[in-house]
Write an enzyme that holds these catalytic residues in place. Structure first.
Site, PDB file in Angstrom:
ATOM      1  N   HIS A 238     -59.364  19.792 -16.943  1.00  0.00           N
ATOM      2  CA  HIS A 238     -59.320  20.398 -15.779  1.00  0.00           C
ATOM      3  C   HIS A 238     -58.211  21.510 -16.186  1.00  0.00           C
ATOM      4  O   HIS A 238     -57.319  21.663 -15.071  1.00  0.00           O
ATOM      5  CB  HIS A 238     -58.873  19.450 -14.599  1.00  0.00           C
TER       6      HIS A 238
ATOM      7  N   HIS B   9     -62.575  18.922  -6.588  1.00  0.00           N
ATOM      8  CA  HIS B   9     -62.364  17.617  -6.946  1.00  0.00           C
ATOM      9  C   HIS B   9     -62.185  16.910  -5.764  1.00  0.00           C
ATOM     10  O   HIS B   9     -61.199  15.985  -5.725  1.00  0.00           O
ATOM     11  CB  HIS B   9     -61.295  17.609  -8.129  1.00  0.00           C
TER      12      HIS B   9
ATOM     13  N   ASP C  94     -68.545   8.237 -15.415  1.00  0.00           N
ATOM     14  CA  ASP C  94     -67.756   9.493 -15.288  1.00  0.00           C
ATOM     15  C   ASP C  94     -68.491  10.469 -16.575  1.00  0.00           C
ATOM     16  O   ASP C  94     -67.945  10.667 -17.550  1.00  0.00           O
ATOM     17  CB  ASP C  94     -66.363   9.180 -15.915  1.00  0.00           C
TER      18      ASP C  94
ATOM     19  N   ARG D 234     -63.624  18.546 -19.430  1.00  0.00           N
ATOM     20  CA  ARG D 234     -62.718  18.461 -20.999  1.00  0.00           C
ATOM     21  C   ARG D 234     -62.915  19.475 -21.756  1.00  0.00           C
ATOM     22  O   ARG D 234     -64.220  19.802 -21.879  1.00  0.00           O
ATOM     23  CB  ARG D 234     -62.916  16.886 -21.171  1.00  0.00           C
TER      24      ARG D 234
ATOM     25  N   GLU E 226     -68.784  16.478  -8.739  1.00  0.00           N
ATOM     26  CA  GLU E 226     -68.554  17.741  -9.021  1.00  0.00           C
ATOM     27  C   GLU E 226     -69.668  18.837  -9.500  1.00  0.00           C
ATOM     28  O   GLU E 226     -70.140  18.231 -10.580  1.00  0.00           O
ATOM     29  CB  GLU E 226     -67.338  17.595 -10.030  1.00  0.00           C
TER      30      GLU E 226
END
Length: 390
Positions: A146, A217, A289, A121, A355
């Site tokens: 992204h 991803h 997350d 982000r 990731e």
């Protein structure tokens, strides 16, 4: 006479036992071969043979000893990845669709995709470079995620299959695409190595100062696509700190110790063990997350980022990277709206992502490592995802 008959029966039984034992050995090898050969029909070339925005799309395969992968150049995507489980069964550990159309129309746009220009982000989609202000289209609430509305997951890459083990994707992102400055030439090389590793190598150059933070991803389920929840997967992350976020999942700028928190994976824990705990950070992410600050644990000359194992399959994944961070995403926004190649739906928390990356919102966070790339410089980073059986 009776003794002769008994001896004959015993000899016959021994002969049959030997035959039975011999037949056990041969099929086990043949079965493994048949299973590998049976993978390809799950993905048909005709379902990827299409044109998107004037560019040819197709399905590509690479393989090495005991590992096979399928890709499409729409989004530079890893569609599926097959390795053997503890019983020798070939298992697809990366979820994905069975057609280009499936990816194009999916409500989750990032399945298996190569991510860029900037992974993760950017607050309000805004940043400043060399005194100039830039705006990336917002696609994640008040923020850009992204790479904006049309990131690298939504472009058709040029592709070169250099050998049976290697696929090279290349793409030139034009100046001001999604608001980013500079013509950015990107090359991403995916290689399957003989030790059941997929190597991901990212390279880029620019003609104007810009931002770059590339990753992949892939959504994993080490028990196999369609096998159910990933909450019993056992995870260890080699990080003593993570970067807390606000309600929009933008880092606050802190690097907070994980010790004595639900974010502590310095020792092994299942993903689901503490995911429902009352915790503001878990509430913001609807689960995990978050970016982890890798602690410099070295193996193979790289940061050992994580180790995770499937509870049913025994398949273990170790991640090694040159990047300083790792985003752990526990599939919190999967909503059963898309159908995978196995026929299963993308149900809640049935896949996870790990990731490798520089930190989120790096251009607006002075304490975070820079993601600025200047003309004359070369962006180059490598990550390894290695599979084994526990």
């Amino acid at each position: 006479m009776k003794n002769i008959k008994i001896a004959g029966v015993l000899l016959l039984a021994l002969f049959q036992l030997n035959c039975k034992d011999n037949t056990k050995e041969v099929p086990s090898k043949n079965t493994a071969e048949i299973e590998i050969d049976s993978i390809k029909p799950l993905l048909e070339t005709k379902n990827f043979d299409t044109v998107i925005e004037g560019k040819k799309v197709n399905l590509y395969w690479i393989e090495n000893k005991g590992i096979k992968a399928a890709f499409t150049n729409y989004g530079g995507r890893l569609i599926g990845l097959w390795v053997a489980d503890k019983n020798g069964k070939q298992t697809d550990v990366v979820v994905g669709m069975n057609s280009a159309k499936g990816f194009k129309t999916a409500t989750e746009p990032y399945f298996g995709a190569t991510i860029g220009r900037v992974g993760n982000r950017i607050a309000k989609g805004q940043f400043t470079l060399e005194g100039k202000h830039y705006q990336v289209p917002l696609n994640n609430g008040k923020n850009a995620l992204h790479g904006g509305l049309k990131g690298f997951q939504d472009v058709v890459w040029d592709v070169d299959k250099t050998n049976e083990n290697t696929l090279v994707f290349s793409y030139t992102s034009p100046d001001r695409e999604q608001g980013f400055p500079g013509n950015l030439k990107v090359k991403v090389t995916y290689t399957l190595e003989a030790d059941q590793t997929i190597k991901m190598e990212y390279e880029a150059t620019t003609d104007k100062t810009t931002l770059v933070n590339l990753t992949n991803h892939a959504f994993f389920n080490l028990n196999g696509e369609g096998s159910g929840t990933i909450l019993k997967h056992e995870l260890q992350i080699y990080a003593n700190e993570f970067t807390p976020v606000d309600e929009g999942l933008i880092p606050t700028g802190e690097q907070k110790p994980v010790q004595n928190t639900v974010f502590d994976f310095t020792a092994k824990h299942t993903i689901g063990e503490r995911i429902e705990a009352k915790n503001e950070q878990l509430k913001f992410g609807k689960g995990y997350d978050h970016n982890y600050v890798l602690n410099g644990t070295k193996k193979k000359g790289m940061n050992h980022a994580a180790t995770i194992s499937g509870d049913q399959s025994g398949i273990t994944l170790d991640i090694y990277t040159q990047e300083p961070g790792l985003q752990f995403y526990s599939g919190n926004f999967m909503q059963s709206k898309n159908t995978f190649k196995s026929g299963a739906k993308d149900d809640f928390r049935t896949a996870f992502a790990l990731e490798t990356q520089h930190f989120p919102d790096a251009p607006n966070q002075p304490k975070f490592a820079s993601i600025v790339l200047k003309p004359g410089e070369k962006y180059h980073t490598v990550s390894y995802y290695q599979f084994s059986v526990k």
